[in-house]
Every structure is written in C-alpha cells, then in structure tokens.
Design a protein around this motif. Structure first.
Motif, PDB file in Angstrom:
ATOM      1  N   ARG A 126       0.817  -1.213   0.000  1.00 37.56           N
ATOM      2  CA  ARG A 126       0.000   0.000   0.000  1.00 37.56           C
ATOM      3  C   ARG A 126       0.854   1.268   0.000  1.00 37.56           C
ATOM      4  O   ARG A 126       0.362   2.346  -0.331  1.00 37.56           O
ATOM      5  CB  ARG A 126      -0.922   0.027   1.218  1.00 37.56           C
ATOM      6  CG  ARG A 126      -1.981  -1.045   1.235  1.00 37.56           C
ATOM      7  CD  ARG A 126      -3.063  -0.695   2.216  1.00 37.56           C
ATOM      8  NE  ARG A 126      -4.031  -1.769   2.395  1.00 37.56           N
ATOM      9  CZ  ARG A 126      -5.238  -1.606   2.908  1.00 37.56           C
ATOM     10  NH1 ARG A 126      -5.614  -0.406   3.324  1.00 37.56           N
ATOM     11  NH2 ARG A 126      -6.068  -2.624   3.048  1.00 37.56           N
ATOM     12  N   ARG A 129       4.663   3.928  -4.249  1.00 34.69           N
ATOM     13  CA  ARG A 129       4.149   5.162  -4.853  1.00 34.69           C
ATOM     14  C   ARG A 129       3.312   4.908  -6.106  1.00 34.69           C
ATOM     15  O   ARG A 129       2.319   5.588  -6.348  1.00 34.69           O
ATOM     16  CB  ARG A 129       5.309   6.108  -5.174  1.00 34.69           C
ATOM     17  CG  ARG A 129       5.976   6.691  -3.925  1.00 34.69           C
ATOM     18  CD  ARG A 129       7.070   7.656  -4.299  1.00 34.69           C
ATOM     19  NE  ARG A 129       6.552   8.802  -5.049  1.00 34.69           N
ATOM     20  CZ  ARG A 129       7.311   9.613  -5.778  1.00 34.69           C
ATOM     21  NH1 ARG A 129       8.610   9.390  -5.883  1.00 34.69           N
ATOM     22  NH2 ARG A 129       6.757  10.636  -6.435  1.00 34.69           N
ATOM     23  N   GLN A 132      -0.114   3.920  -4.956  1.00 34.58           N
ATOM     24  CA  GLN A 132      -0.856   5.069  -4.421  1.00 34.58           C
ATOM     25  C   GLN A 132      -1.344   5.975  -5.547  1.00 34.58           C
ATOM     26  O   GLN A 132      -2.470   6.476  -5.510  1.00 34.58           O
ATOM     27  CB  GLN A 132       0.025   5.846  -3.441  1.00 34.58           C
ATOM     28  CG  GLN A 132       0.355   5.070  -2.179  1.00 34.58           C
ATOM     29  CD  GLN A 132       1.291   5.815  -1.255  1.00 34.58           C
ATOM     30  OE1 GLN A 132       2.069   6.663  -1.683  1.00 34.58           O
ATOM     31  NE2 GLN A 132       1.238   5.508   0.039  1.00 34.58           N
ATOM     32  N   GLU A 133      -0.502   6.179  -6.562  1.00 32.31           N
ATOM     33  CA  GLU A 133      -0.900   7.036  -7.684  1.00 32.31           C
ATOM     34  C   GLU A 133      -2.011   6.383  -8.499  1.00 32.31           C
ATOM     35  O   GLU A 133      -2.947   7.057  -8.950  1.00 32.31           O
ATOM     36  CB  GLU A 133       0.307   7.331  -8.581  1.00 32.31           C
ATOM     37  CG  GLU A 133       0.012   8.219  -9.778  1.00 32.31           C
ATOM     38  CD  GLU A 133      -0.452   9.623  -9.424  1.00 32.31           C
ATOM     39  OE1 GLU A 133      -0.977  10.315 -10.321  1.00 32.31           O
ATOM     40  OE2 GLU A 133      -0.298  10.040  -8.258  1.00 32.31           O
ATOM     41  N   LYS A 135      -4.296   4.372  -7.365  1.00 31.46           N
ATOM     42  CA  LYS A 135      -5.514   4.546  -6.568  1.00 31.46           C
ATOM     43  C   LYS A 135      -6.086   5.946  -6.774  1.00 31.46           C
ATOM     44  O   LYS A 135      -7.303   6.116  -6.946  1.00 31.46           O
ATOM     45  CB  LYS A 135      -5.213   4.304  -5.094  1.00 31.46           C
ATOM     46  CG  LYS A 135      -6.420   4.486  -4.160  1.00 31.46           C
ATOM     47  CD  LYS A 135      -6.047   4.166  -2.725  1.00 31.46           C
ATOM     48  CE  LYS A 135      -7.210   4.407  -1.775  1.00 31.46           C
ATOM     49  NZ  LYS A 135      -8.366   3.527  -2.055  1.00 31.46           N
ATOM     50  N   ARG A 136      -5.208   6.948  -6.779  1.00 30.74           N
ATOM     51  CA  ARG A 136      -5.659   8.336  -6.965  1.00 30.74           C
ATOM     52  C   ARG A 136      -6.287   8.519  -8.346  1.00 30.74           C
ATOM     53  O   ARG A 136      -7.342   9.167  -8.488  1.00 30.74           O
ATOM     54  CB  ARG A 136      -4.483   9.293  -6.788  1.00 30.74           C
ATOM     55  CG  ARG A 136      -4.881  10.773  -6.801  1.00 30.74           C
ATOM     56  CD  ARG A 136      -3.682  11.680  -6.930  1.00 30.74           C
ATOM     57  NE  ARG A 136      -3.064  11.583  -8.232  1.00 30.74           N
ATOM     58  CZ  ARG A 136      -3.520  12.210  -9.323  1.00 30.74           C
ATOM     59  NH1 ARG A 136      -4.622  12.962  -9.258  1.00 30.74           N
ATOM     60  NH2 ARG A 136      -2.910  12.076 -10.475  1.00 30.74           N
ATOM     61  N   TYR A 194      -7.170  -2.240  -1.863  1.00 28.65           N
ATOM     62  CA  TYR A 194      -6.756  -0.860  -1.610  1.00 28.65           C
ATOM     63  C   TYR A 194      -6.887   0.003  -2.870  1.00 28.65           C
ATOM     64  O   TYR A 194      -7.471   1.095  -2.831  1.00 28.65           O
ATOM     65  CB  TYR A 194      -5.311  -0.863  -1.121  1.00 28.65           C
ATOM     66  CG  TYR A 194      -4.668   0.495  -1.011  1.00 28.65           C
ATOM     67  CD1 TYR A 194      -5.085   1.414  -0.047  1.00 28.65           C
ATOM     68  CD2 TYR A 194      -3.632   0.857  -1.867  1.00 28.65           C
ATOM     69  CE1 TYR A 194      -4.478   2.663   0.054  1.00 28.65           C
ATOM     70  CE2 TYR A 194      -3.018   2.092  -1.774  1.00 28.65           C
ATOM     71  CZ  TYR A 194      -3.452   2.997  -0.809  1.00 28.65           C
ATOM     72  OH  TYR A 194      -2.846   4.223  -0.710  1.00 28.65           O
TER      73      TYR A 194
END
Length: 346
Positions: A126, A129, A132-133, A135-136, A194
């Motif tokens: 999770r 990076r 995370q990107e 997911k964004r 996630y």
C-alpha cells in the motif's frame, strides 16, 4: 518527547532486512529488545542494534517496558504472539498474513480493541508510490469505470530469501499454514482491495503444489475474483518464477489502462483511449533483491499512528479482509466451488 521502546520478536530475514533497520533509522523509537529461539541469531542482531537479547518472547514481554512490538515469526505464531504482546500493553505490528483462520484474526482484533492498543498488519504494498498514484487516478475518474484487472506476485521461492534457505519454515504446513498464497498472494489481495477501494464478494481458485519437491504447502495459485460493483479479475501467486520476479498489476477501465510495476523503466504507465500515454517515474517497488536498500514506509507509518493515536492504514480489520480472500481461495480449491465472502470480522 521520549522515544518509544520497541522490541522485535523473530530475527529472520524480514527482521534483518526490513523491521530492525527501519526502526533503527526512525528517530522516534529505541530498539530495547530482540528475540529469537536461535540465540546466536538474536545476539547477532543485538550486536548491531543494541537492546537485550532473549530466546523466550514471554520472558521479554515480562522483563521490558515496551511501547511497540514487531511480530516477525512463522505464520502459525502470528496470532498467539500478537495477542500476548497486546495483552502485555504494547502496540503491535504483525507480519502478514495476520493469522491462519478467521477465528484467530477476530481474536486479534478483539484483543486490540479490549486493550486499546494499535494492531497493524505489515502489508507494505500500500505504501508503494505507483500503487498510491493508481488509486488516486481511479478515484478521480481518470480511467472511468473499472472493468477488470490482473495482479500477480511471483519469484523463485523463499529459499533465496529466508535465513534458513531450503530448510525454511515457509515450506512446512505446521509452521506456515499456507505457501505462496500466504507469502505473496495475500499481498495482492490487500493491494487490489486498496487500489480499487472496494471489497470482493466472490472467489474461485486453483491452489497447487507443482513446482517444488518435499514441501507441504502450495507453490502456485490462480484466483478469479469479483468485487461488489462487478469488477472481475485474476490474482496469481507463485514460487515458480525462477528467472525474474513479477510484481505487476494491470487495471482495465472504460477510458484507459493502468500498468503498475509492469515496465522496466516506468513504475506506472497510463494509456488512454484517446491516444494519450503518461509514463510515471515513481521509484522502485520493494523487492527481495540482495542489497536493495529502501524504506518500506510500514515502520514509519506504524510509529506515526501510535504517536498520534490514530488508526493505521492497515489495522486488524483491514488485515482480516485481505486474509479472508486467501482463506476463500483455499476453500474454493478444496471444494471445487465458488466461495461467497462475508463482509468482515463483525
């Protein structure tokens, strides 16, 4: 502000390469204890990081005034040792998979709630990076409605990673409970939950042992998953990728495709139906390659959550939901049927 006292239970590879060095580099904590049933291994870590060395974790919990405990043990010990640490008054970071059954996971969550102590599960993907990107981008609607995915994690097996090599506990069912699916598959179960931001309702799987000899756990698995909104995809876990590690995830959407850790140069590649393409350089994904140095983000996040008295990104319930997918895959393989998932621990 005084430092938090931390002890690490289990001094194998995950401690040596991740937990101990990352705690050592966190200015908020002090390593005051290390524990391993192999005395020489515990003393070797003591020589590097200080603190007291123990061979019995219960003695350590009784002896030291601990704020934090990392549980880095064979899977079958995750739940009982974590609960002992929580009951002793420490906040606990437990390696994945958090437990070997729903009942164990629920008991861990209950212990955390009853004691008021943080329980975090060390799902490090999770914090990558590119993940995370992605997911964004999904949350902002960049690729529109998500239709499908494929996510996988494979390498040549833990004999190249574990301190015990071919004699590692990873290969013994009584210690590991589950093989590649617990070692690698649970990472991807947690990651896809996630990234997509929703739960899964249906699991079908084939879980096999067809690549290694003299082991009592799985080394290859392929799962088909369906989410609550109807997204379908595959999750694979393997200890039979003998040439290169594969840690890629691909998300297929209405307006584009996201390729995560699938390109040698770019950690995220977004390709859109209008012809646009965006290459993201976001750093290397965490891997088991020898000599690779990095911070996973797990330790720093755990310490911050405790310091600020806030829920960690992967608390006990989150860990349970990811474990539940793996348990359902085992059930599907055993019964030859699709398994419907419940919503959570409570």
């Amino acid at each position: 502000m005084s430092k938090l006292n931390v002890a690490v239970i289990g001094c194998g590879s995950i401690s040596q390469k991740r937990h101990l060095p990352e705690f050592h580099h966190n200015s908020e904590v002090e390593i005051v204890g290390v524990c391993d049933i192999n005395q020489s291994r515990a003393e070797a870590m003591q020589a590097i990081y200080g603190g007291e060395a123990f061979t019995d974790y219960k003695t350590m919990l009784d002896t030291l005034d601990l704020d934090l405990v990392s549980v880095c043990l064979p899977n079958a010990l995750h739940a009982p040792v974590s609960m002992d640490a929580l009951n002793s008054g420490a906040h606990v970071l437990c390696e994945k998979p958090m437990a070997t059954s729903k009942e164990e996971a629920e008991a861990m969550i209950e212990a955390s709630e009853r004691t008021g102590k943080t329980l975090m599960i060390a799902h490090n993907q999770r914090f990558v990076r590119s993940h995370q990107e992605a997911k964004r981008l999904i949350e902002t609607g960049a690729i529109g409605k998500v239709y499908s995915f494929r996510t996988g994690f494979g390498h040549g097996g833990p004999e190249g990673w574990s301190v015990d090599g071919k004699d590692s506990w990873f290969f013994r069912k009584e210690d590991a409970f589950i093989g590649a699916m617990g070692d690698l598959g649970v990472h991807k179960a947690d990651l896809i939950r996630y990234i997509l931001g929703e739960e899964f309702t249906d699991v079908s799987a084939i879980v096999a042992t067809n690549a290694k000899e003299n082991i009592t756990v799985d080394d290859n698995a392929v799962c088909i998953l369906k989410s609550e909104s109807g997204i379908i995809g595959t999750l694979t876990a393997s200890w039979a990728y003998n040439v290169n590690e594969d840690n890629a995830t691909i998300i297929y959407g209405e307006k584009g495709v996201l390729r995560l850790e699938d390109d040698p140069s770019y950690s995220l590649v977004a390709t859109y139906t209008d012809g646009a393409k965006v290459n993201y350089e976001l750093g290397q994904i965490q891997s088991n390659d020898a000599g690779q140095q990095y911070s996973t983000g797990v330790i720093d996040h755990f310490v911050e959550a405790v310091r600020e008295n806030k829920a960690p990104l992967i608390d006990g319930l989150e860990g349970y939901k990811s474990l539940n997918i793996i348990l359902a895959a085992l059930e599907s393989n055993e019964t030859g049927r699709l398994v419907k998932l419940n919503k959570g621990a409570k």
